[in-house]
Write an enzyme that holds these catalytic residues in place. Structure first.
Site, PDB file in Angstrom:
ATOM      1  N   ARG A 286       0.817  -1.357   0.061  1.00  0.00           N
ATOM      2  CA  ARG A 286       0.028  -0.081  -0.051  1.00  0.00           C
ATOM      3  C   ARG A 286       0.815   1.135   0.151  1.00  0.00           C
ATOM      4  NH1 ARG A 286      -3.952   2.432   4.881  1.00  0.00           N
ATOM      5  NH2 ARG A 286      -4.656   4.189   3.436  1.00  0.00           N
ATOM      6  N   HIS A 287       0.454   2.167  -0.849  1.00  0.00           N
ATOM      7  CA  HIS A 287       1.262   3.582  -0.718  1.00  0.00           C
ATOM      8  C   HIS A 287       1.629   4.036   0.692  1.00  0.00           C
ATOM      9  CE1 HIS A 287      -2.047   6.073   0.346  1.00  0.00           C
ATOM     10  NE2 HIS A 287      -2.818   5.533  -0.367  1.00  0.00           N
ATOM     11  N   GLY A 288       2.619   4.872   0.532  1.00  0.00           N
ATOM     12  CA  GLY A 288       2.944   5.423   2.046  1.00  0.00           C
ATOM     13  C   GLY A 288       1.875   6.555   2.271  1.00  0.00           C
TER      14      GLY A 288
ATOM     15  N   TRP B  96      -3.296  13.594   2.048  1.00  0.00           N
ATOM     16  CA  TRP B  96      -4.858  13.674   2.682  1.00  0.00           C
ATOM     17  C   TRP B  96      -4.977  12.590   3.670  1.00  0.00           C
ATOM     18  CZ3 TRP B  96      -9.328  14.785  -1.294  1.00  0.00           C
ATOM     19  CH2 TRP B  96      -9.002  16.040  -1.700  1.00  0.00           C
ATOM     20  N   ASN B  97      -4.066  11.638   3.647  1.00  0.00           N
ATOM     21  CA  ASN B  97      -4.340  10.631   5.041  1.00  0.00           C
ATOM     22  C   ASN B  97      -3.644  11.347   6.292  1.00  0.00           C
ATOM     23  OD1 ASN B  97      -2.558   7.938   3.193  1.00  0.00           O
ATOM     24  ND2 ASN B  97      -4.582   8.166   3.597  1.00  0.00           N
TER      25      ASN B  97
ATOM     26  N   ARG C  31       0.317   8.764  -5.895  1.00  0.00           N
ATOM     27  CA  ARG C  31       0.927   8.154  -4.481  1.00  0.00           C
ATOM     28  C   ARG C  31       1.462   6.699  -4.600  1.00  0.00           C
ATOM     29  NH1 ARG C  31      -4.600   8.723  -4.197  1.00  0.00           N
ATOM     30  NH2 ARG C  31      -6.113   7.337  -3.211  1.00  0.00           N
TER      31      ARG C  31
ATOM     32  N   GLU D   6      -7.604   3.026  -5.794  1.00  0.00           N
ATOM     33  CA  GLU D   6      -8.201   3.337  -4.608  1.00  0.00           C
ATOM     34  C   GLU D   6      -9.825   3.355  -5.045  1.00  0.00           C
ATOM     35  OE1 GLU D   6      -9.090   2.218  -1.914  1.00  0.00           O
ATOM     36  OE2 GLU D   6      -7.688   3.552  -0.562  1.00  0.00           O
TER      37      GLU D   6
ATOM     38  N   HIS E 299      -3.622   0.280  -3.193  1.00  0.00           N
ATOM     39  CA  HIS E 299      -4.284   1.395  -2.122  1.00  0.00           C
ATOM     40  C   HIS E 299      -5.047   0.462  -1.166  1.00  0.00           C
ATOM     41  CE1 HIS E 299      -3.752   4.725  -4.726  1.00  0.00           C
ATOM     42  NE2 HIS E 299      -3.718   4.056  -5.630  1.00  0.00           N
TER      43      HIS E 299
END
Ligand SMILES: O=C(O)[C@H](O)COP(=O)(O)O
Length: 332
Positions: free
Chosen positions: A86-88, A92-93, A136, A190, A260
């Site tokens: 999963r992306h870093g 927005w996270n 991402r 995602e 994602h």
């Protein structure tokens, strides 16, 4: 080394574990269903089990994985690696906003997570990389590959138009051999979060209620307003995985997928044969790689590869061990 920073972590990132319980059988171990605030207590391994040099269930040796000699044309092998990552952390996270298909880059922390992820997988062969079409995931794949010991150059394959394809040709076989194709696919994006995209997760829960928001975020078949349910996301992501990625593994190519939370949840649901109830508790941390071995048509979950200084992934199989030896010779 990355740490278990998420409140809900699928994977233990402790490099060594006392015991190993690798299995793709969802009933076989204490894998994947986790919700804890503490980091990796040995009695409650989170999700995947880590590498151990004392790992005894070694898979039989197979042909060497792709090596410089095999270049972009790896030999057919009976064993192939599948890395899922999963992306870093994205911007927005960090802000706790629903992101979905909005194309947001990584934070500096996300960049570091990707680099740490790369260190964890730096000894695992990779012949082809799949990412979503979102930056991402692509950043994560690229940053992770910068850490790889083999030092091949990941190159995005452009097929969006004939011209893009033509203009990005490489005319040296040798250079091609030193490259890894990166295939981008919207199907791995995602889940589309519909009218939640851009909203703050906490504020949305305050407004609509925690249960409602949890249902939108984690249920299998209930979509958020005008968005995709996990089931809908699985329809495209798992179909793509079956149609495009499994044939690569069957032909012996080692694959990395950078994608994602939800596109990977749907793929893991498929790989681990989770039910729609079980998948509710499946959480993926950002930037933690997961490894499966594809062998004789089956996916064997191998846990999170340890970093380069710890018990390595080569403890897992003789096949990987052989690759590692070869790599050592080459990079000495
Ligand atoms: O799209 C998002 O907002 C996140 O990347 C994943 O969100 P989730 O944890 O609500 O599935």
């Amino acid at each position: 080394m990355a740490a278990c920073t998420s409140q809900h972590a699928l994977i233990s990132v402790k490099p060594r574990c006392a015991s190993a319980s690798f299995s793709s059988d969802r009933r076989a171990g204490n894998v994947r269903f986790v919700s804890t605030t503490s980091c990796c207590p040995s009695s409650r391994k989170l999700g995947l089990v880590c590498a151990s040099n004392s790992q005894s269930s070694v898979i039989e040796p197979a042909k060497l994985p792709s090596s410089p000699e095999s270049g972009s044309n790896p030999k057919k092998s009976s064993e192939a690696a599948l890395i899922l990552i999963r992306h870093g952390e994205s911007l927005w996270n960090e802000k706790n906003l629903f992101t979905g298909c909005v194309d947001v880059p990584l934070t500096p922390k996300g960049v570091n997570e990707a680099i740490e992820a790369g260190k964890r997988i730096c000894n695992i062969p990779v012949d082809v990389i799949y990412t979503s079409s979102l930056i991402r995931a692509q950043m994560t794949a690229m940053l992770a590959m910068m850490q790889h010991r083999r030092k091949k150059v990941p190159i995005i394959v452009h097929k969006e138009s004939e011209r893009a394809h033509q203009w990005s040709q490489v005319y040296s076989e040798e250079t091609k051999k030193q490259s890894i194709p990166v295939i981008t696919a919207w199907q791995l994006n995602e889940r589309m979060y519909g009218e939640l995209q851009g909203l703050n997760k906490q504020e949305t829960a305050d407004l609509f209620g925690k249960e409602q928001v949890h249902e939108w975020r984690r249920s299998y078949d209930i979509p958020p307003p005008n968005g995709e349910s996990l089931e809908m996301c699985a329809e495209r992501a798992v179909s793509y995985f079956k149609e495009q990625i499994i044939p690569q593994l069957v032909s012996g190519k080692h694959v990395m997928i950078a994608a994602h939370g939800n596109s990977l949840r749907s793929i893991i649901m498929h790989l681990d044969k989770l039910t729609s109830q079980e998948v509710i508790s499946l959480e993926l941390s950002t930037g933690i790689p997961m490894l499966y071995i594809f062998k004789e048509g089956k996916f064997i979950r191998r846990g999170s590869p340890a970093g380069p200084s710890e018990a390595g992934v080569y403890a897992y199989t003789k096949y990987m061990h052989n690759y590692n030896q070869k790599l050592k010779q080459l990079t000495q």
